[in-house]
Write a protein that holds these residues in place. Sequence first.
Motif, PDB file in Angstrom:
ATOM      1  N   ASP A  82       0.830  -1.211   0.000  1.00 32.83           N
ATOM      2  CA  ASP A  82       0.000   0.000   0.000  1.00 32.83           C
ATOM      3  C   ASP A  82       0.861   1.257   0.000  1.00 32.83           C
ATOM      4  OD1 ASP A  82      -2.282  -1.522  -0.004  1.00 32.83           O
ATOM      5  OD2 ASP A  82      -2.676  -1.295   2.143  1.00 32.83           O
ATOM      6  N   ASP A  83       1.970   1.221   0.725  1.00 33.69           N
ATOM      7  CA  ASP A  83       2.859   2.373   0.776  1.00 33.69           C
ATOM      8  C   ASP A  83       3.643   2.548  -0.518  1.00 33.69           C
ATOM      9  OD1 ASP A  83       1.970   3.020   3.315  1.00 33.69           O
ATOM     10  OD2 ASP A  83       3.597   1.962   4.329  1.00 33.69           O
ATOM     11  N   LYS A  84       3.841   1.467  -1.256  1.00 33.02           N
ATOM     12  CA  LYS A  84       4.516   1.575  -2.557  1.00 33.02           C
ATOM     13  C   LYS A  84       3.671   2.436  -3.498  1.00 33.02           C
ATOM     14  CE  LYS A  84       6.784  -2.982  -2.345  1.00 33.02           C
ATOM     15  NZ  LYS A  84       8.053  -2.598  -1.862  1.00 33.02           N
ATOM     16  N   THR A  85       2.356   2.243  -3.461  1.00 37.70           N
ATOM     17  CA  THR A  85       1.453   3.043  -4.288  1.00 37.70           C
ATOM     18  C   THR A  85       1.518   4.507  -3.880  1.00 37.70           C
ATOM     19  OG1 THR A  85      -0.012   1.151  -4.601  1.00 37.70           O
ATOM     20  CG2 THR A  85      -0.955   3.329  -5.005  1.00 37.70           C
ATOM     21  N   ASP A 130       2.763   7.713  -6.098  1.00 35.81           N
ATOM     22  CA  ASP A 130       1.970   8.939  -6.245  1.00 35.81           C
ATOM     23  C   ASP A 130       2.781  10.176  -5.863  1.00 35.81           C
ATOM     24  OD1 ASP A 130      -0.445   7.987  -7.303  1.00 35.81           O
ATOM     25  OD2 ASP A 130      -1.205   7.447  -5.318  1.00 35.81           O
ATOM     26  N   GLN A 131       3.629  10.063  -4.844  1.00 33.08           N
ATOM     27  CA  GLN A 131       4.495  11.187  -4.464  1.00 33.08           C
ATOM     28  C   GLN A 131       5.443  11.543  -5.598  1.00 33.08           C
ATOM     29  OE1 GLN A 131       6.310   9.640  -0.881  1.00 33.08           O
ATOM     30  NE2 GLN A 131       5.005  10.901   0.425  1.00 33.08           N
ATOM     31  N   ASP A 137       3.631  13.418  -8.219  1.00 35.89           N
ATOM     32  CA  ASP A 137       3.435  14.802  -7.787  1.00 35.89           C
ATOM     33  C   ASP A 137       4.709  15.632  -7.947  1.00 35.89           C
ATOM     34  OD1 ASP A 137       0.784  14.291  -7.171  1.00 35.89           O
ATOM     35  OD2 ASP A 137       1.173  13.953  -5.027  1.00 35.89           O
ATOM     36  N   ILE A 138       5.864  15.022  -7.660  1.00 37.10           N
ATOM     37  CA  ILE A 138       7.142  15.723  -7.836  1.00 37.10           C
ATOM     38  C   ILE A 138       7.352  16.059  -9.310  1.00 37.10           C
ATOM     39  CG2 ILE A 138       9.659  15.476  -7.726  1.00 37.10           C
ATOM     40  CD1 ILE A 138       9.168  13.762  -5.148  1.00 37.10           C
ATOM     41  N   VAL A 139       7.120  15.088 -10.184  1.00 32.89           N
ATOM     42  CA  VAL A 139       7.275  15.318 -11.627  1.00 32.89           C
ATOM     43  C   VAL A 139       6.337  16.434 -12.085  1.00 32.89           C
ATOM     44  CG1 VAL A 139       6.948  14.294 -13.925  1.00 32.89           C
ATOM     45  CG2 VAL A 139       8.114  12.991 -12.130  1.00 32.89           C
ATOM     46  N   HIS A 140       5.085  16.369 -11.654  1.00 32.77           N
ATOM     47  CA  HIS A 140       4.122  17.409 -12.033  1.00 32.77           C
ATOM     48  C   HIS A 140       4.513  18.761 -11.449  1.00 32.77           C
ATOM     49  CE1 HIS A 140       0.646  14.368 -12.909  1.00 32.77           C
ATOM     50  NE2 HIS A 140       1.549  14.396 -13.868  1.00 32.77           N
ATOM     51  N   GLY A 141       5.099  18.766 -10.245  1.00 30.84           N
ATOM     52  CA  GLY A 141       5.535  20.006  -9.612  1.00 30.84           C
ATOM     53  C   GLY A 141       6.637  20.716 -10.381  1.00 30.84           C
ATOM     54  N   TYR A 142       7.385  19.978 -11.182  1.00 31.25           N
ATOM     55  CA  TYR A 142       8.428  20.563 -12.029  1.00 31.25           C
ATOM     56  C   TYR A 142       7.944  20.710 -13.468  1.00 31.25           C
ATOM     57  CZ  TYR A 142      11.990  20.309  -8.441  1.00 31.25           C
ATOM     58  OH  TYR A 142      12.722  20.515  -7.302  1.00 31.25           O
ATOM     59  N   ALA A 187      -0.567  10.832 -20.437  1.00 34.56           N
ATOM     60  CA  ALA A 187      -1.041   9.592 -19.825  1.00 34.56           C
ATOM     61  C   ALA A 187      -1.902   9.924 -18.609  1.00 34.56           C
ATOM     62  CB  ALA A 187       0.151   8.731 -19.407  1.00 34.56           C
ATOM     63  N   SER A 188      -2.821   9.039 -18.286  1.00 28.86           N
ATOM     64  CA  SER A 188      -3.639   9.218 -17.091  1.00 28.86           C
ATOM     65  C   SER A 188      -2.768   9.023 -15.845  1.00 28.86           C
ATOM     66  CB  SER A 188      -4.774   8.187 -17.073  1.00 28.86           C
ATOM     67  OG  SER A 188      -4.247   6.879 -16.847  1.00 28.86           O
ATOM     68  N   ARG A 189      -3.287   9.435 -14.710  1.00 28.35           N
ATOM     69  CA  ARG A 189      -2.547   9.256 -13.456  1.00 28.35           C
ATOM     70  C   ARG A 189      -2.316   7.761 -13.203  1.00 28.35           C
ATOM     71  NH1 ARG A 189      -0.978  12.748  -9.449  1.00 28.35           N
ATOM     72  NH2 ARG A 189      -0.382  11.671  -7.555  1.00 28.35           N
ATOM     73  N   PHE A 190      -3.301   6.931 -13.506  1.00 26.36           N
ATOM     74  CA  PHE A 190      -3.148   5.487 -13.347  1.00 26.36           C
ATOM     75  C   PHE A 190      -2.001   4.964 -14.211  1.00 26.36           C
ATOM     76  CE2 PHE A 190      -4.025   1.158 -14.750  1.00 26.36           C
ATOM     77  CZ  PHE A 190      -4.122   0.498 -13.532  1.00 26.36           C
ATOM     78  N   GLU A 191      -1.944   5.409 -15.463  1.00 29.87           N
ATOM     79  CA  GLU A 191      -0.867   4.980 -16.363  1.00 29.87           C
ATOM     80  C   GLU A 191       0.489   5.489 -15.874  1.00 29.87           C
ATOM     81  OE1 GLU A 191      -3.129   4.755 -20.649  1.00 29.87           O
ATOM     82  OE2 GLU A 191      -2.817   6.729 -19.734  1.00 29.87           O
ATOM     83  N   ALA A 192       0.518   6.706 -15.347  1.00 21.44           N
ATOM     84  CA  ALA A 192       1.766   7.264 -14.803  1.00 21.44           C
ATOM     85  C   ALA A 192       2.226   6.450 -13.603  1.00 21.44           C
ATOM     86  CB  ALA A 192       1.566   8.725 -14.416  1.00 21.44           C
ATOM     87  N   ARG A 193       1.299   6.106 -12.703  1.00 22.43           N
ATOM     88  CA  ARG A 193       1.647   5.297 -11.531  1.00 22.43           C
ATOM     89  C   ARG A 193       2.173   3.933 -11.970  1.00 22.43           C
ATOM     90  NH1 ARG A 193      -3.153   4.248  -9.012  1.00 22.43           N
ATOM     91  NH2 ARG A 193      -3.263   6.416  -8.367  1.00 22.43           N
TER      92      ARG A 193
END
Length: 102
Positions: free
Chosen positions: A16-19, A23-24, A27-32, A49-55
């Motif tokens: 669960d923490d891997k997911t 996601d973090q 968020d870092i990639v999107h933040g830049y 890509a969707s967030r699911f595809e990015a994850r």
Amino acid sequence: ELVSNYYDQYDQVPKDDKTKLADQIIDIVHGYSGRFRKLDNESGMWVEASRFEARDKVTHRFRQNRKLGLAGGSTHSNEPAVAKTSNDTDGGGKRLRMMFGK
């Protein structure tokens, strides 16, 4: 590579923490102003890509690093990789690209 910086942490946490860690990283990639792109087979164009595809891409990279023995350091830097793009496939042959920019 950004994923390599978090490899040790990713390797030691429950599923669960891997997911959450993936996601973090998104968020870092999107933040830049970075984006995850995928190749659209119909148009031949790169589309977001969707967030699911990015994850899925991020977690695939973690698994690939483990398989190749490319454990990261313990710096956990939030700075994106020096390379502007990272091309990969998702294991199913789909072309994905992680793009960084400021």
